[in-house]
Design a protein around this motif. Structure first.
Motif, PDB file in Angstrom:
ATOM      1  N   THR A   1       0.440  41.648  26.102  1.00  0.00           N
ATOM      2  CA  THR A   1       1.792  41.101  26.244  1.00  0.00           C
ATOM      3  C   THR A   1       2.809  42.217  26.032  1.00  0.00           C
ATOM      4  N   LEU A   2       3.762  42.301  26.929  1.00  0.00           N
ATOM      5  CA  LEU A   2       4.859  43.258  26.818  1.00  0.00           C
ATOM      6  C   LEU A   2       6.099  42.512  26.318  1.00  0.00           C
ATOM      7  N   THR A   3       6.768  43.058  25.299  1.00  0.00           N
ATOM      8  CA  THR A   3       7.940  42.404  24.708  1.00  0.00           C
ATOM      9  C   THR A   3       9.142  43.332  24.730  1.00  0.00           C
ATOM     10  N   GLY A   4      10.250  42.826  25.244  1.00  0.00           N
ATOM     11  CA  GLY A   4      11.514  43.548  25.195  1.00  0.00           C
ATOM     12  C   GLY A   4      12.516  42.780  24.352  1.00  0.00           C
ATOM     13  N   GLY A   5      13.381  43.497  23.665  1.00  0.00           N
ATOM     14  CA  GLY A   5      14.364  42.843  22.814  1.00  0.00           C
ATOM     15  C   GLY A   5      15.722  43.502  22.911  1.00  0.00           C
TER      16      GLY A   5
END
Length: 212
Positions: free
Chosen positions: A144-148
């Motif tokens: 899973t790739l997460t951006g914030g």
């Protein structure tokens, strides 16, 4: 980050607390994904972080281990926080969109901590309030790739703020961003690598050095 029932939480908290051997301020990375914790489940994680910041004309690094926890409270939201030896942040996380392979959440939070560095642009006592938008993109069953993207407002000052004296205190606005990738080893264990940057702006004095 491990997902487990509440019966195992106390044991995990005790083990994680042994790693909290160094003081530190909260990092720009939140060590969170957009997917909320299921109802009746508690997530506990141990993060081994390093803060990079400007000290005088040189870049300094500060070890910043953190203990994180989340508790599923509803179908689309949870609550929790993160703890260091001299800092605590609490907040909620609200899932707004869940349409495979995307998940979007909003995570407001509030925190207070002590920063054990001394220079002309760092105050020891920090109070912050703000929110982070989190987007998950599932690359597969395990990845899973997460951006914030975050926006935090805060008050930073000397220890005298606890006595109601705010001379020397600064009002800060800190936009920031983070990017991370998670790998699920098993249904109850996940590893996450994440980096974050914040760009603090002093309302009276202007831009400060970024931290990450």
């Amino acid at each position: 980050m491990a997902v487990m029932t509440s019966r195992n939480v106390a044991k995990t908290l005790g083990a994680g607390a042994l790693l909290l051997v160094a003081p530190g301020c909260m990092s720009g990375a939140r060590n969170l994904g957009a997917a909320t914790t299921p109802v009746g489940t508690t997530e506990v994680g141990v993060s081994v972080n390093t803060l990079a910041f400007e000290r005088g004309r040189e870049r300094a690094y500060l070890p910043n281990p953190e203990l994180t926890f989340r508790k599923g409270a509803g179908e689309n939201w949870d609550w929790g926080g993160r703890l260091t030896l001299l800092g605590l942040e609490l907040g909620t996380r609200h899932r707004l969109v869940d349409h495979s392979p995307w998940t979007l959440s909003l995570a407001p939070s509030a925190g207070v901590w002590y920063v054990p560095v001394t220079n002309n642009s760092t105050e020891p006592v920090n109070f912050r309030l703000g929110a982070q938008a989190l987007v998950d993109y599932r690359l597969g069953r395990r990845w899973t790739l997460t951006g914030g993207a975050s926006l935090m407002g805060g008050l930073a000052g000397p220890l005298t703020v606890f006595q109601g004296r705010f001379n020397g205190a600064s009002v800060l606005v800190s936009p920031g961003g983070s990017l991370g990738v998670a790998y699920r080893l098993s249904p109850s264990l996940e590893l996450r690598a994440e980096g974050g940057l914040e760009f603090p702006f002093d309302v009276r004095e202007g831009r400060r050095q970024p931290g990450g």
